[in-house]
Scaffold this motif. Structure first.
Motif, PDB file in Angstrom:
ATOM      1  N   LYS A  24      -0.020   0.241   1.876  1.00  0.00           N
ATOM      2  CA  LYS A  24      -0.131   1.488   1.127  1.00  0.00           C
ATOM      3  C   LYS A  24       0.400   1.283  -0.288  1.00  0.00           C
ATOM      4  O   LYS A  24       1.329   0.515  -0.506  1.00  0.00           O
ATOM      5  CB  LYS A  24       0.694   2.564   1.850  1.00  0.00           C
ATOM      6  N   ASN A  25      -0.190   1.972  -1.254  1.00  0.00           N
ATOM      7  CA  ASN A  25       0.320   1.959  -2.620  1.00  0.00           C
ATOM      8  C   ASN A  25       1.325   3.093  -2.779  1.00  0.00           C
ATOM      9  O   ASN A  25       1.188   4.155  -2.166  1.00  0.00           O
ATOM     10  CB  ASN A  25      -0.807   2.139  -3.631  1.00  0.00           C
ATOM     11  N   TYR A  26       2.327   2.868  -3.618  1.00  0.00           N
ATOM     12  CA  TYR A  26       3.349   3.872  -3.901  1.00  0.00           C
ATOM     13  C   TYR A  26       3.462   4.039  -5.407  1.00  0.00           C
ATOM     14  O   TYR A  26       3.013   3.200  -6.173  1.00  0.00           O
ATOM     15  CB  TYR A  26       4.710   3.426  -3.341  1.00  0.00           C
ATOM     16  N   ARG A  27       4.093   5.124  -5.846  1.00  0.00           N
ATOM     17  CA  ARG A  27       4.337   5.357  -7.257  1.00  0.00           C
ATOM     18  C   ARG A  27       5.837   5.269  -7.489  1.00  0.00           C
ATOM     19  O   ARG A  27       6.612   5.992  -6.878  1.00  0.00           O
ATOM     20  CB  ARG A  27       3.805   6.724  -7.681  1.00  0.00           C
ATOM     21  N   CYS A  28       6.241   4.387  -8.376  1.00  0.00           N
ATOM     22  CA  CYS A  28       7.656   4.181  -8.688  1.00  0.00           C
ATOM     23  C   CYS A  28       8.179   5.365  -9.495  1.00  0.00           C
ATOM     24  O   CYS A  28       7.604   5.700 -10.536  1.00  0.00           O
ATOM     25  CB  CYS A  28       7.812   2.877  -9.471  1.00  0.00           C
ATOM     26  N   PRO A  29       9.277   6.002  -9.054  1.00  0.00           N
ATOM     27  CA  PRO A  29       9.828   7.115  -9.833  1.00  0.00           C
ATOM     28  C   PRO A  29      10.502   6.666 -11.125  1.00  0.00           C
ATOM     29  O   PRO A  29      10.754   7.490 -12.004  1.00  0.00           O
ATOM     30  CB  PRO A  29      10.838   7.755  -8.882  1.00  0.00           C
ATOM     31  N   GLY A  30      10.770   5.378 -11.259  1.00  0.00           N
ATOM     32  CA  GLY A  30      11.429   4.875 -12.464  1.00  0.00           C
ATOM     33  C   GLY A  30      10.490   4.734 -13.644  1.00  0.00           C
ATOM     34  O   GLY A  30      10.835   5.065 -14.768  1.00  0.00           O
ATOM     35  N   CYS A  31       9.284   4.233 -13.383  1.00  0.00           N
ATOM     36  CA  CYS A  31       8.340   3.981 -14.478  1.00  0.00           C
ATOM     37  C   CYS A  31       7.031   4.740 -14.311  1.00  0.00           C
ATOM     38  O   CYS A  31       6.167   4.677 -15.183  1.00  0.00           O
ATOM     39  CB  CYS A  31       8.046   2.483 -14.568  1.00  0.00           C
ATOM     40  N   GLN A  33       4.633   4.033 -12.509  1.00  0.00           N
ATOM     41  CA  GLN A  33       3.522   3.099 -12.333  1.00  0.00           C
ATOM     42  C   GLN A  33       3.357   2.805 -10.843  1.00  0.00           C
ATOM     43  O   GLN A  33       4.286   2.974 -10.055  1.00  0.00           O
ATOM     44  CB  GLN A  33       3.765   1.799 -13.106  1.00  0.00           C
ATOM     45  N   GLU A  34       2.205   2.319 -10.502  1.00  0.00           N
ATOM     46  CA  GLU A  34       1.888   2.045  -9.115  1.00  0.00           C
ATOM     47  C   GLU A  34       2.590   0.778  -8.606  1.00  0.00           C
ATOM     48  O   GLU A  34       2.703  -0.208  -9.325  1.00  0.00           O
ATOM     49  CB  GLU A  34       0.375   1.873  -8.980  1.00  0.00           C
ATOM     50  N   ILE A  35       3.063   0.861  -7.372  1.00  0.00           N
ATOM     51  CA  ILE A  35       3.524  -0.309  -6.632  1.00  0.00           C
ATOM     52  C   ILE A  35       2.391  -0.612  -5.665  1.00  0.00           C
ATOM     53  O   ILE A  35       2.133   0.158  -4.739  1.00  0.00           O
ATOM     54  CB  ILE A  35       4.829  -0.033  -5.864  1.00  0.00           C
ATOM     55  N   ARG A  36       1.689  -1.688  -5.894  1.00  0.00           N
ATOM     56  CA  ARG A  36       0.505  -2.018  -5.097  1.00  0.00           C
ATOM     57  C   ARG A  36       0.895  -2.535  -3.716  1.00  0.00           C
ATOM     58  O   ARG A  36       1.951  -3.130  -3.549  1.00  0.00           O
ATOM     59  CB  ARG A  36      -0.347  -3.046  -5.816  1.00  0.00           C
ATOM     60  N   SER A  37       0.029  -2.286  -2.763  1.00  0.00           N
ATOM     61  CA  SER A  37       0.289  -2.779  -1.415  1.00  0.00           C
ATOM     62  C   SER A  37       0.479  -4.291  -1.457  1.00  0.00           C
ATOM     63  O   SER A  37      -0.181  -4.996  -2.222  1.00  0.00           O
ATOM     64  CB  SER A  37      -0.857  -2.410  -0.477  1.00  0.00           C
TER      65      SER A  37
END
Length: 76
Positions: A24-31, A33-37
């Motif tokens: 699953k992809n996630y979205r980083c709350p810091g930047c 931007q996407e965290i890819r699977s």
């Protein structure tokens, strides 16, 4: 394995993920931007009862620099 880290914004449970089990992809709350699977990253949540409901997936560098950007407990 989870570890507990002490930060100026409180105590956090932190888990390092190698990305191999993530589909699953996630979205980083810091930047924001996407965290890819499959990408290694950190999951962190406040170390208090019910804190696991505030689990967030972070890029490792964003987690380490989050206080510089004004993120932390107040972000959630």
């Amino acid at each position: 394995m989870d570890k507990v880290e002490e930060w100026p914004d409180g105590e956090w449970k932190v888990r390092m993920l190698n990305g191999g089990s993530s589909d699953k992809n996630y979205r980083c709350p810091g930047c924001d931007q996407e965290i890819r699977s499959g990408q290694p990253h950190i999951v962190a949540w406040p170390n208090w009862p019910g804190g696991d409901e505030e689990r967030r997936h972070w890029h490792s560098a964003c987690w380490r620099k989050r206080l510089d950007r004004g993120h932390g407990r107040s972000r959630y």
